[in-house]
Design a protein around this motif. Sequence first.
Motif, PDB file in Angstrom:
ATOM      1  N   UNK A 176       0.836  -1.201   0.000  1.00 44.49           N
ATOM      2  CA  UNK A 176       0.000   0.000   0.000  1.00 44.49           C
ATOM      3  C   UNK A 176       0.872   1.252   0.000  1.00 44.49           C
ATOM      4  N   UNK A 177       1.945   1.235   0.769  1.00 48.58           N
ATOM      5  CA  UNK A 177       2.880   2.363   0.773  1.00 48.58           C
ATOM      6  C   UNK A 177       3.508   2.556  -0.599  1.00 48.58           C
ATOM      7  N   UNK A 178       3.954   1.461  -1.197  1.00 46.95           N
ATOM      8  CA  UNK A 178       4.598   1.545  -2.507  1.00 46.95           C
ATOM      9  C   UNK A 178       3.630   2.071  -3.560  1.00 46.95           C
ATOM     10  N   UNK A 179       2.334   1.762  -3.391  1.00 47.23           N
ATOM     11  CA  UNK A 179       1.318   2.225  -4.337  1.00 47.23           C
ATOM     12  C   UNK A 179       0.802   3.625  -4.009  1.00 47.23           C
ATOM     13  N   UNK A 180       1.252   4.194  -2.880  1.00 46.49           N
ATOM     14  CA  UNK A 180       0.775   5.499  -2.464  1.00 46.49           C
ATOM     15  C   UNK A 180      -0.666   5.481  -1.982  1.00 46.49           C
ATOM     16  N   UNK A 181      -1.112   4.331  -1.500  1.00 46.06           N
ATOM     17  CA  UNK A 181      -2.514   4.150  -1.098  1.00 46.06           C
ATOM     18  C   UNK A 181      -2.632   4.238   0.427  1.00 46.06           C
ATOM     19  N   UNK A 182      -2.701   5.458   0.974  1.00 44.51           N
ATOM     20  CA  UNK A 182      -2.782   5.598   2.420  1.00 44.51           C
ATOM     21  C   UNK A 182      -4.129   5.151   2.963  1.00 44.51           C
ATOM     22  N   UNK A 183      -5.199   5.268   2.168  1.00 45.38           N
ATOM     23  CA  UNK A 183      -6.513   4.777   2.614  1.00 45.38           C
ATOM     24  C   UNK A 183      -6.472   3.258   2.765  1.00 45.38           C
ATOM     25  N   UNK A 184      -5.857   2.588   1.813  1.00 41.32           N
ATOM     26  CA  UNK A 184      -5.719   1.139   1.898  1.00 41.32           C
ATOM     27  C   UNK A 184      -4.821   0.734   3.050  1.00 41.32           C
ATOM     28  N   UNK A 185      -3.764   1.500   3.268  1.00 40.68           N
ATOM     29  CA  UNK A 185      -2.869   1.225   4.399  1.00 40.68           C
ATOM     30  C   UNK A 185      -3.620   1.346   5.713  1.00 40.68           C
ATOM     31  N   UNK A 186      -4.418   2.392   5.867  1.00 38.96           N
ATOM     32  CA  UNK A 186      -5.178   2.583   7.104  1.00 38.96           C
ATOM     33  C   UNK A 186      -6.141   1.428   7.339  1.00 38.96           C
ATOM     34  N   UNK A 187      -6.744   0.920   6.262  1.00 45.11           N
ATOM     35  CA  UNK A 187      -7.691  -0.187   6.405  1.00 45.11           C
ATOM     36  C   UNK A 187      -6.974  -1.463   6.831  1.00 45.11           C
ATOM     37  N   UNK A 188      -5.796  -1.716   6.295  1.00 47.23           N
ATOM     38  CA  UNK A 188      -5.033  -2.899   6.718  1.00 47.23           C
ATOM     39  C   UNK A 188      -4.617  -2.750   8.177  1.00 47.23           C
ATOM     40  N   UNK A 189      -4.218  -1.542   8.566  1.00 47.66           N
ATOM     41  CA  UNK A 189      -3.853  -1.303   9.968  1.00 47.66           C
ATOM     42  C   UNK A 189      -5.036  -1.579  10.887  1.00 47.66           C
ATOM     43  N   UNK A 190      -6.225  -1.182  10.468  1.00 46.89           N
ATOM     44  CA  UNK A 190      -7.427  -1.439  11.272  1.00 46.89           C
ATOM     45  C   UNK A 190      -7.672  -2.944  11.397  1.00 46.89           C
ATOM     46  N   UNK A 191      -7.637  -3.637  10.279  1.00 48.03           N
ATOM     47  CA  UNK A 191      -7.893  -5.088  10.293  1.00 48.03           C
ATOM     48  C   UNK A 191      -6.829  -5.834  11.083  1.00 48.03           C
ATOM     49  N   UNK A 192      -5.610  -5.295  11.088  1.00 45.99           N
ATOM     50  CA  UNK A 192      -4.472  -5.932  11.757  1.00 45.99           C
ATOM     51  C   UNK A 192      -4.677  -6.034  13.271  1.00 45.99           C
ATOM     52  N   UNK A 193      -5.506  -5.154  13.813  1.00 43.34           N
ATOM     53  CA  UNK A 193      -5.747  -5.133  15.257  1.00 43.34           C
ATOM     54  C   UNK A 193      -6.761  -6.181  15.705  1.00 43.34           C
ATOM     55  N   UNK A 194      -7.600  -6.627  14.800  1.00 40.70           N
ATOM     56  CA  UNK A 194      -8.772  -7.399  15.197  1.00 40.70           C
ATOM     57  C   UNK A 194      -8.489  -8.797  15.761  1.00 40.70           C
ATOM     58  N   UNK A 195      -7.555  -9.566  15.201  1.00 44.12           N
ATOM     59  CA  UNK A 195      -7.398 -10.951  15.682  1.00 44.12           C
ATOM     60  C   UNK A 195      -7.098 -11.063  17.170  1.00 44.12           C
ATOM     61  N   UNK A 196      -6.168 -10.252  17.690  1.00 49.21           N
ATOM     62  CA  UNK A 196      -5.836 -10.365  19.115  1.00 49.21           C
ATOM     63  C   UNK A 196      -7.001  -9.905  19.975  1.00 49.21           C
ATOM     64  N   UNK A 197      -7.658  -8.831  19.572  1.00 50.12           N
ATOM     65  CA  UNK A 197      -8.829  -8.352  20.318  1.00 50.12           C
ATOM     66  C   UNK A 197      -9.905  -9.431  20.386  1.00 50.12           C
ATOM     67  N   UNK A 198     -10.253  -9.971  19.237  1.00 54.67           N
ATOM     68  CA  UNK A 198     -11.360 -10.924  19.167  1.00 54.67           C
ATOM     69  C   UNK A 198     -11.033 -12.238  19.869  1.00 54.67           C
ATOM     70  N   UNK A 199      -9.774 -12.687  19.761  1.00 54.86           N
ATOM     71  CA  UNK A 199      -9.376 -13.935  20.431  1.00 54.86           C
ATOM     72  C   UNK A 199      -9.464 -13.787  21.940  1.00 54.86           C
ATOM     73  N   UNK A 200      -9.051 -12.648  22.451  1.00 62.02           N
ATOM     74  CA  UNK A 200      -9.121 -12.424  23.901  1.00 62.02           C
ATOM     75  C   UNK A 200     -10.576 -12.361  24.360  1.00 62.02           C
ATOM     76  N   UNK A 201     -11.415 -11.696  23.591  1.00 58.73           N
ATOM     77  CA  UNK A 201     -12.836 -11.615  23.950  1.00 58.73           C
ATOM     78  C   UNK A 201     -13.488 -12.995  23.927  1.00 58.73           C
ATOM     79  N   UNK A 202     -13.118 -13.804  22.953  1.00 55.63           N
ATOM     80  CA  UNK A 202     -13.669 -15.174  22.910  1.00 55.63           C
ATOM     81  C   UNK A 202     -13.239 -15.954  24.136  1.00 55.63           C
ATOM     82  N   UNK A 203     -12.026 -15.767  24.574  1.00 52.36           N
ATOM     83  CA  UNK A 203     -11.536 -16.473  25.766  1.00 52.36           C
ATOM     84  C   UNK A 203     -12.310 -16.045  27.005  1.00 52.36           C
ATOM     85  N   UNK A 204     -12.703 -14.770  27.051  1.00 45.76           N
ATOM     86  CA  UNK A 204     -13.484 -14.288  28.193  1.00 45.76           C
ATOM     87  C   UNK A 204     -14.893 -14.880  28.205  1.00 45.76           C
ATOM     88  N   UNK A 205     -15.398 -15.225  27.015  1.00 49.89           N
ATOM     89  CA  UNK A 205     -16.741 -15.800  26.938  1.00 49.89           C
ATOM     90  C   UNK A 205     -17.806 -14.728  26.827  1.00 49.89           C
TER      91      UNK A 205
END
Length: 207
Positions: A176-205
């Motif tokens: 995304x950086x190489x393509x100059x796509x900062x909107x796409x970069x921001x979206x990947x950064x957002x998605x990048x956060x989700x797995x750890x958040x969601x896995x911890x929430x699932x563990x909490x029940x």
Amino acid sequence: MSLLEQLEEEIVLGLRYPRERLVEDDLMRDFGAKRHVVRSALVELENRGLVERRPNVGAFVKAHTAKEVRDLYAVRELLETHCASLIQVPVSQDRVEELLEIQQQHDDAIAAEDLRAVVRANTAFHQALFALADNDVLVAAIRRHAQMAYPIRSVTVTSPEFLSRSRDEHWQMIRALQDGDTAGLAEVCRAHLLPSRDAYLRRLGPG
């Protein structure tokens, strides 16, 4: 590596798990450290949001409630996506090369199943990425909130599935950086956060 850094790394690796008691005498023995060094490390870990200390009970690795997890990750999303959107493109080739070199280290560490090296390369990658926004205050806030999430990230950091996803998303960020796509970069950064958040929430029940 200091005692503080070693304990921080053990927390993110899940070697010190949420709610685990951190006993001063045990830490002194395990690390060959003096009491004042152990206490200083625990105070700083508490300041960073990784440890909680209870009067007359002791220190424990921070265990987050579901609301705390959601609140923390909402703030991380705001900080990191905004930071990504501030990056001026095109990015100079030397800065891209720096990211490529760090990411190759991350790839190699995953292939070697060297989890400590994975964590260090991952931290270096994100520091180099967000530094491209040229806002030191924002970058410091991102690092601060990422540290607070270490006990949460420990749920996924050793999973081959999540490590592969993390690696692939890092490469998406670089493209995304190489393509100059900062909107796409921001979206990947957002998605990048989700797995750890969601896995911890699932563990909490439910709740």
